[in-house]
Design an enzyme around this catalytic site. Structure first.
Site, mmCIF file in Angstrom:
data_model
loop_
_atom_site.group_PDB
_atom_site.id
_atom_site.type_symbol
_atom_site.label_atom_id
_atom_site.label_comp_id
_atom_site.label_asym_id
_atom_site.label_seq_id
_atom_site.Cartn_x
_atom_site.Cartn_y
_atom_site.Cartn_z
ATOM 1 N N HIS A 186 0.836 -1.209 0.000
ATOM 2 C CA HIS A 186 0.000 0.000 0.000
ATOM 3 C C HIS A 186 0.873 1.262 0.000
ATOM 4 O O HIS A 186 1.215 1.799 1.055
ATOM 5 C CB HIS A 186 -0.911 -0.025 1.228
ATOM 6 C CG HIS A 186 -2.037 0.963 1.168
ATOM 7 N ND1 HIS A 186 -3.265 0.723 1.714
ATOM 8 C CD2 HIS A 186 -2.124 2.204 0.616
ATOM 9 C CE1 HIS A 186 -4.059 1.756 1.517
ATOM 10 N NE2 HIS A 186 -3.378 2.678 0.860
ATOM 11 N N ASP B 15 0.752 2.672 3.694
ATOM 12 C CA ASP B 15 -0.132 3.766 3.252
ATOM 13 C C ASP B 15 0.656 5.079 3.139
ATOM 14 O O ASP B 15 0.138 6.157 3.449
ATOM 15 C CB ASP B 15 -1.339 3.935 4.175
ATOM 16 C CG ASP B 15 -2.468 4.746 3.498
ATOM 17 O OD1 ASP B 15 -2.321 5.100 2.317
ATOM 18 O OD2 ASP B 15 -3.479 5.010 4.171
ATOM 19 N N HIS C 112 1.488 5.123 -2.015
ATOM 20 C CA HIS C 112 1.044 6.131 -2.991
ATOM 21 C C HIS C 112 2.280 6.793 -3.578
ATOM 22 O O HIS C 112 3.011 7.486 -2.871
ATOM 23 C CB HIS C 112 0.143 7.171 -2.316
ATOM 24 C CG HIS C 112 -1.145 6.598 -1.808
ATOM 25 N ND1 HIS C 112 -2.256 6.414 -2.610
ATOM 26 C CD2 HIS C 112 -1.495 6.121 -0.582
ATOM 27 C CE1 HIS C 112 -3.240 5.866 -1.906
ATOM 28 N NE2 HIS C 112 -2.798 5.679 -0.665
ATOM 29 N N LEU C 113 2.514 6.554 -4.859
ATOM 30 C CA LEU C 113 3.694 7.140 -5.522
ATOM 31 C C LEU C 113 3.341 8.428 -6.273
ATOM 32 O O LEU C 113 4.229 9.126 -6.742
ATOM 33 C CB LEU C 113 4.334 6.126 -6.466
ATOM 34 C CG LEU C 113 4.965 4.904 -5.776
ATOM 35 C CD1 LEU C 113 5.523 3.930 -6.810
ATOM 36 C CD2 LEU C 113 6.057 5.323 -4.799
ATOM 37 N N ARG C 114 2.053 8.716 -6.418
ATOM 38 C CA ARG C 114 1.548 10.004 -6.924
ATOM 39 C C ARG C 114 1.804 10.267 -8.402
ATOM 40 O O ARG C 114 1.307 11.240 -8.935
ATOM 41 C CB ARG C 114 2.108 11.179 -6.113
ATOM 42 C CG ARG C 114 1.755 11.163 -4.636
ATOM 43 C CD ARG C 114 0.288 11.339 -4.392
ATOM 44 N NE ARG C 114 -0.005 11.472 -2.957
ATOM 45 C CZ ARG C 114 -1.013 10.854 -2.364
ATOM 46 N NH1 ARG C 114 -1.834 10.090 -3.062
ATOM 47 N NH2 ARG C 114 -1.224 11.021 -1.074
ATOM 48 N N HIS D 179 2.262 14.463 0.576
ATOM 49 C CA HIS D 179 1.507 15.670 0.214
ATOM 50 C C HIS D 179 2.443 16.867 0.269
ATOM 51 O O HIS D 179 3.284 16.955 1.171
ATOM 52 C CB HIS D 179 0.344 15.906 1.186
ATOM 53 C CG HIS D 179 -0.767 14.923 1.040
ATOM 54 N ND1 HIS D 179 -1.592 14.888 -0.061
ATOM 55 C CD2 HIS D 179 -1.174 13.916 1.845
ATOM 56 C CE1 HIS D 179 -2.466 13.913 0.080
ATOM 57 N NE2 HIS D 179 -2.238 13.293 1.226
ATOM 58 N N ASP E 238 -8.639 2.488 -3.457
ATOM 59 C CA ASP E 238 -8.177 3.086 -2.200
ATOM 60 C C ASP E 238 -8.232 4.610 -2.219
ATOM 61 O O ASP E 238 -7.859 5.257 -3.186
ATOM 62 C CB ASP E 238 -6.749 2.664 -1.881
ATOM 63 C CG ASP E 238 -6.271 3.291 -0.587
ATOM 64 O OD1 ASP E 238 -6.847 2.977 0.461
ATOM 65 O OD2 ASP E 238 -5.360 4.134 -0.633
#
Lengths: 319, 432
Positions: free
Chosen positions: B59, B306, B61-63, B310, B153
């Site tokens: 899980h 996760d 997030h590589l964006r 940001h 997700d």
């Protein structure tokens, strides 16, 4: 007292008594022909309002001006929530302008806390209402009003043993949160009355009693405070209809007749006449709703004066 | 290719031995006498270090594509390598959404080019994560990216029929639906864990029941259609209880817990600092303890980060305006050490199971990742110093973002080296 007024939880009983006693002195000013003191001459107070609020902003403006502060009104339409200028950039702008105190109203709970603790500004921060969190000066003016009517003859402002019933949308009410904490600090016994859907989760840990039955609690009350119920709560399914809400939780003439003789009726405004309060109650002799507004100016004067370092007596030192 | 002799290292916390990484594989374990060496051998003193199989994150997030200001595949996989990971599953909520073979192949290719760890794209369950219509799951499964994990997700597949169909459909290619369990109506505008504190802070509550109701429904659906279900970022004691019950009935359900839910609790919201804002939210101490117990007894199968980068402006604002999510890759192993190993709940073999073997099995990549440290296996290995300590400095992160909730905290342990198929991606604690 702390540097900022963000929550009534920050006020010790001594702090609260000092504010109310100072407000009482300043309240006398309202009856004088010249209503102005030089206490904050040369200081700058910024009213930073991200939400519309006519009465609170005007009240703070009048308070600052009567203390001879320079007042800048900054109505920031659109916070960063709506992709306008961010809270941070606005704060930095105010800091650059040399604000001594920032009075902030914001739709997001905790925004004044962020302003005070993020290092963006050095000013004193006064919370003028944040989201569904708190509205400390409203609670102070409510307490001040109650002390004037119910406070007894003691030297110190006190509400020891007084029963205050707060009725309505507690869940979304910053007024209720601030009042519950402050009135408890001042010794009052607070009962929150609302349908179960409008009481927050965890309210049992607050220093209050709760009830779903308005008729059962108001006969013993010394003060009854009605909260505004926004009509959009109806679409949220918090209660079936406005009519049912009024019937179960509204204050009308029939219910008013069950109050004790000395009991006062309060409302932080703006009222929705016919919803939580009927016109005859709002306009009755028991209603101190208009007086609350007058007292609001005195209380906000006291807060600004004490936060901005008034060590000399506020009244009496006229030049 | 460099051959590494790692001397005196403790494999999974066992007796110190020597470990040879050669030609991308684990060449030899044990006595080095008689092991041929040529000029290309680099020796590493493994004294005091633990060797673990390369960690696998289910899980991340590589964006990229879309939010390259927050993270790229390259920066995110560098952070992963620094955290001891040799494989990450890249979540689908990019812009555009990873809901077509084209997008998942792009992410997969970017991972290969970066070379810091294996990148397995997760495919969206529904087109645009909109929860209306199934994405072309088969096309993503058949693509070069060989997608096996599907997830919306960030959003819950809340429609019961759509969830049922997704669970059934992915059986054709041995896929799994990884559910973000969040009943949307119960969490409209939700900001933090619903409880005494949310009421006091005036922040809209995210009740535990909104997670638990979806998990309860989904395990029943998975049982009904005989499919595999994976539950993302389990955050409540009640969810652990439901998963334990479902596993007891033989439902094919797996679950993950995030490091931040193991360590941090909702009282941090009282700062109104959105660095602590995450979805699902930080919960109570009792919830964190239930997660630890569930992870220890195997109810919760894996730890997943996760990792959610940001940019600063999305956190440097009022709570309600801020984005949900926190960094996690570079601190995950330290937090698992602190909450699970140092507390006696897990040994290092247990950590290997929950952070490498099991996530690789769930993601159906255990042919090349999450392999045991034995001769002949791919040389995906982490060297970890559990006695080191460090104070987290966001500026040192390999991520493009800085939103770590552990700023200034002292955490145990340090990743000394990470090897991906025998190539050092981290050496001497530095990215290579």
């Amino acid at each position: 007292m702390k540097r900022h007024l963000l929550s009534t939880a920050d006020l010790s009983r001594d702090d609260a008594e000092l504010i109310l006693a100072t407000a009482a002195e300043l309240r006398e000013l309202a009856d004088r022909p010249i209503k102005k003191l030089p206490a904050l001459r040369g200081r700058t107070v910024v009213n930073l309002f991200f939400e519309d609020s006519t009465r609170t902003r005007i009240s703070f403006e009048a308070a600052a001006k009567r203390l001879s502060a320079d007042v800048i009104n900054f109505a920031a339409k659109g916070s960063s929530l709506s992709k306008g200028e961010s809270l941070k950039d606005t704060a930095l702008t105010l800091e650059a302008m040399g604000a001594d105190a920032v009075v902030v109203r914001h739709g997001a709970s905790g925004a004044p806390h962020r302003l005070a603790h993020s290092g963006w500004v050095r000013s004193n921060v006064v919370n003028a209402g944040d989201g569904t969190h708190e509205h400390p000066t409203q609670a102070l003016l409510d307490a001040f009003t109650m002390v004037r009517h119910l406070g007894g003859s003691g030297a110190k402002p006190s509400l020891d043993g007084r029963r205050v019933v707060i009725v309505g949308d507690v869940l979304h009410s910053r007024v209720a949160r601030s009042n519950a904490l402050l009135l408890n600090t001042l010794g009052a016994e607070v009962t929150l009355v609302a349908p179960p859907t409008l009481l927050p989760v965890g309210v049992e840990s607050w220093p209050v009693e709760t009830s779903y039955d308005l008729d059962a609690v108001i006969p013993k009350a010394d003060a009854v405070m009605m909260l505004r119920v926004q009509r959009e709560r109806m679409s949220g399914g918090f209660f079936p209809t406005a009519r049912e809400y009024s019937r179960r939780y509204g204050l009308d003439g029939r219910r008013m007749a069950t109050l004790q003789d000395h009991t006062i009726v309060m409302h932080p405004g703006p009222m929705v006449r016919g919803m939580e309060i009927t016109a005859d109650v709002a306009d009755s002799d028991r209603s101190v709703i208009v007086e609350q507004v007058t007292n609001g100016v005195a209380v906000r004067m006291a807060v600004l004066y004490l936060l901005l370092g008034g060590s000399e007596p506020a009244v009496g030192g006229e030049e | 290719m460099t051959t590494y002799w790692i001397k005196n290292v403790s494999i999974l916390g066992g007796q110190p031995t020597n470990l040879v990484l050669n030609e991308g594989r684990i060449g030899h374990i044990g006595d080095l006498r008689g092991v041929s060496s040529d000029d290309g051998v680099e020796e590493i003193d493994g004294t005091g270090l633990i060797a673990l199989p390369g960690l696998v994150d289910l899980h991340t997030h590589l964006r990229e594509p879309g939010r390259e200001d927050a993270e790229t595949v390259e920066s995110g996989t560098r952070a992963a390598a620094m955290g001891g990971f040799t494989a990450v599953h890249a979540m689908a909520n990019t812009e555009p959404v990873a809901d077509t073979a084209g997008v998942v192949e792009q992410v997969w290719r970017l991972g290969r080019e970066a070379g810091y760890c294996d990148v397995y794209p997760v495919g969206a369950v529904t087109v645009g994560l909109a929860g209306q219509q199934l994405a072309e799951l088969g096309a993503m499964a058949d693509s070069a990216a060989r997608v096996r994990v599907f997830s919306d997700d960030g959003k819950c597949v809340s429609d019961a029929v759509l969830m049922r169909r997704a669970l059934e459909y992915v059986k054709a290619f041995d896929g799994v639906v990884a559910q973000h369990a969040q009943e949307p109506r119960l969490t409209e505008g939700a900001q933090m864990n619903e409880g005494e504190l949310s009421g006091r802070l005036g922040l809209a509550g995210w009740p535990a029941v909104a997670e638990e109701a979806i998990i309860a429904r989904d395990v029943l659906l998975a049982e009904h259609v005989g499919s595999r279900l994976h539950v993302c970022h389990v955050s409540t004691a009640g969810s652990v209880e439901l998963i334990r019950w479902a596993k007891g009935k033989g439902v094919q359900v797996t679950a993950e817990a995030c490091p931040h839910h193991l360590l941090l609790t909702d009282d941090l919201a009282a700062t109104y600092d959105p660095i602590y804002k995450v979805n699902p939210p930080l919960r109570s101490t009792a919830d964190a303890e239930a997660l630890r117990a569930g992870l220890a007894d195997g109810t919760i199968d894996i730890v997943a980060t996760d990792h959610a980068p940001h940019p600063l402006e999305d956190k440097d604002c009022e709570w309600a305006a801020a984005a949900f999510g926190m960094l996690g890759l570079e601190t995950a192993l330290s937090i698992v050490q602190q909450t699970m190993v140092d507390t006696g709940l897990l040994d290092w073999a247990g950590v290997a199971e929950r952070m490498s073997y099991a996530p690789a099995r769930i993601g159906r990549v255990s042919d090349v990742q999450g392999r045991p440290i034995v001769a002949g296996e791919p040389a995906n290995v982490v060297l970890y110093d559990p006695r080191a300590t460090r104070v987290v400095d966001p500026a040192e992160s390999q991520s493009l973002s800085r939103n770590t909730p552990y700023r200034g905290m002292e955490l145990p342990g340090r990743v000394v080296a990470t090897f991906l198929r025998g190539k050092a991606t981290v050496l001497d604690g530095k990215i290579q």
